[in-house]
Design a protein around this motif. Structure first.
Motif, PDB file in Angstrom:
ATOM      1  N   LEU A  32     -26.795 -11.883 -10.751  1.00 30.80           N
ATOM      2  CA  LEU A  32     -25.745 -12.914 -10.792  1.00 30.80           C
ATOM      3  C   LEU A  32     -24.967 -12.827 -12.102  1.00 30.80           C
ATOM      4  O   LEU A  32     -23.744 -12.976 -12.111  1.00 30.80           O
ATOM      5  N   GLY A  33     -25.686 -12.586 -13.200  1.00 28.22           N
ATOM      6  CA  GLY A  33     -25.031 -12.465 -14.508  1.00 28.22           C
ATOM      7  C   GLY A  33     -24.013 -11.334 -14.503  1.00 28.22           C
ATOM      8  O   GLY A  33     -22.911 -11.466 -15.052  1.00 28.22           O
ATOM      9  N   ILE A  34     -24.374 -10.221 -13.871  1.00 25.17           N
ATOM     10  CA  ILE A  34     -23.468  -9.064 -13.825  1.00 25.17           C
ATOM     11  C   ILE A  34     -22.347  -9.297 -12.809  1.00 25.17           C
ATOM     12  O   ILE A  34     -21.175  -9.043 -13.083  1.00 25.17           O
ATOM     13  N   MET A  35     -22.729  -9.837 -11.634  1.00 26.76           N
ATOM     14  CA  MET A  35     -21.723 -10.067 -10.580  1.00 26.76           C
ATOM     15  C   MET A  35     -20.663 -11.085 -11.019  1.00 26.76           C
ATOM     16  O   MET A  35     -19.536 -11.068 -10.511  1.00 26.76           O
ATOM     17  N   ALA A  36     -21.043 -11.978 -11.936  1.00 25.93           N
ATOM     18  CA  ALA A  36     -20.099 -13.016 -12.388  1.00 25.93           C
ATOM     19  C   ALA A  36     -18.836 -12.393 -12.980  1.00 25.93           C
ATOM     20  O   ALA A  36     -17.746 -12.981 -12.894  1.00 25.93           O
ATOM     21  N   ILE A  37     -18.989 -11.188 -13.564  1.00 25.80           N
ATOM     22  CA  ILE A  37     -17.826 -10.502 -14.173  1.00 25.80           C
ATOM     23  C   ILE A  37     -16.761 -10.241 -13.099  1.00 25.80           C
ATOM     24  O   ILE A  37     -15.558 -10.316 -13.377  1.00 25.80           O
ATOM     25  N   ILE A  49     -21.160  -3.887  -7.451  1.00 29.33           N
ATOM     26  CA  ILE A  49     -22.013  -2.750  -7.056  1.00 29.33           C
ATOM     27  C   ILE A  49     -23.266  -2.711  -7.941  1.00 29.33           C
ATOM     28  O   ILE A  49     -24.384  -2.516  -7.452  1.00 29.33           O
ATOM     29  N   ALA A  50     -23.065  -2.956  -9.253  1.00 26.09           N
ATOM     30  CA  ALA A  50     -24.207  -2.928 -10.183  1.00 26.09           C
ATOM     31  C   ALA A  50     -25.206  -4.041  -9.832  1.00 26.09           C
ATOM     32  O   ALA A  50     -26.421  -3.821  -9.854  1.00 26.09           O
ATOM     33  N   GLY A  51     -24.663  -5.218  -9.497  1.00 33.04           N
ATOM     34  CA  GLY A  51     -25.527  -6.340  -9.110  1.00 33.04           C
ATOM     35  C   GLY A  51     -26.341  -6.017  -7.873  1.00 33.04           C
ATOM     36  O   GLY A  51     -27.535  -6.327  -7.798  1.00 33.04           O
TER      37      GLY A  51
END
Lengths: 194, 109
Positions: A32-37, A49-51
């Motif tokens: 979630l922290g990464i997808m928030a970007i 994709i990274a999330g």
């Protein structure tokens, strides 16, 4: 000696035994922290994709190294009316992408944070269906509350996309420490067998 | 119908109870296996709190009866000995639950 055998209780215990390691919280928080970007700038789809990669690749690898050597391995039975967790995950990503796209081209941008909260709560509920523990309801409430918090930020004049990103980071900030505490307790309870 | 015949009819479900499943440890093993597709030895040992030797002995008995299947498989590149209920085991477990319910209901009367 008295022995009470309740099959639903056994199903809950079995699922909790495999998920007591805190890895779900840590990895969902990281995702979630990464997808928030992605919500800050839709062109940064690499964040999505990274999330996803964390969930698809890292989670099984962590379970293989940390959980199974300590508590053993079990594959939960999938009943015919129950969709698999991988299908739920794919459906959730599709729903988030469609929702993000639809809400941003329309005037309903303010709906994005509660929508994200409902989708996350929905995935959790679908995964624990029929064998939910009180702890699962706490996580579901956390997701729903995050949607309301996002709405509150919008009412305080935050841009919906920034409010949604903050929602993602806030959830990551809560879930990761919860996961670390649970992992720590798990490692103490089940030291790696020699 | 004589009293003896009535007693015999009432106690019929009791006579039908599967003694292999009726043992508490084996019942617990079957209950755990009934909610999973498969599980390994360590998982069952942790959940049932049986000792290694005890669990192994009960599993051998369940395997000999044809209720449990023991297979060696590669799961995510790691070799595991997986235990699962056979179709016969699942049916026997359901039948046991039905019989026990019937027996307990008749006792309540």
């Amino acid at each position: 000696m008295t022995m009470k055998i309740d099959l639903q209780d056994i199903e809950i215990k079995t699922r909790m035994a495999l998920h007591q390691d805190g890895l779900d919280e840590i990895l969902v928080g990281l995702s979630l922290g990464i997808m928030a970007i992605f919500f800050l700038d839709f062109r940064l789809s690499i964040a999505m994709i990274a999330g996803c990669a964390i969930q698809i690749l890292l989670k099984p690898a962590c379970r293989r190294r940390i959980t199974y050597p300590r508590v053993g391995y079990a594959k939960l039975a999938e009943s015919k009316d129950k969709v698999t967790s991988r299908k739920i995950f794919v459906l959730a990503i599709v729903l988030i992408l469609i929702g993000a796209g639809l809400f941003f081209v329309s005037q309903l941008r303010w709906l994005l944070p509660p929508y994200l909260g409902i989708v996350l709560a929905g995935i959790t509920l679908a995964q624990v269906w029929r064998a939910a523990h009180t702890y699962d309801y706490f996580i579901i409430s956390l997701f729903l509350a995050s949607g309301l918090a996002g709405l509150l930020l919008i009412s305080l004049d935050y841009e919906p996309r920034i409010a949604t990103a903050i929602q993602g980071w806030a959830l990551a900030g809560l879930l990761i420490p919860i996961g670390i505490i649970r992992l720590n307790l798990f490692l103490r309870k089940y030291p790696k067998p020699a | 119908m004589t009293k003896n015949e009535i007693d015999k009819e009432n106690l019929q479900p009791l006579a039908e109870i599967d003694r292999v499943i009726h043992e508490p440890a084996r019942l617990l093993i079957l209950a755990y296996l009934s909610v999973v597709e498969s599980a390994d030895f360590l998982f069952l040992m942790n959940q049932t709190h049986l000792t290694r030797g005890n669990l192994s002995a009960h599993l051998s008995k369940l395997e000999a009866t044809g209720y449990v299947e023991i297979k060696k498989e590669f799961v995510e590149k790691i070799p595991r000995t997986l235990l699962s209920l056979t179709e016969e085991g699942r049916k026997a477990f359901q039948e046991y639950r039905r019989s026990m319910r019937q027996v307990l209901d008749s006792l309540a009367e």
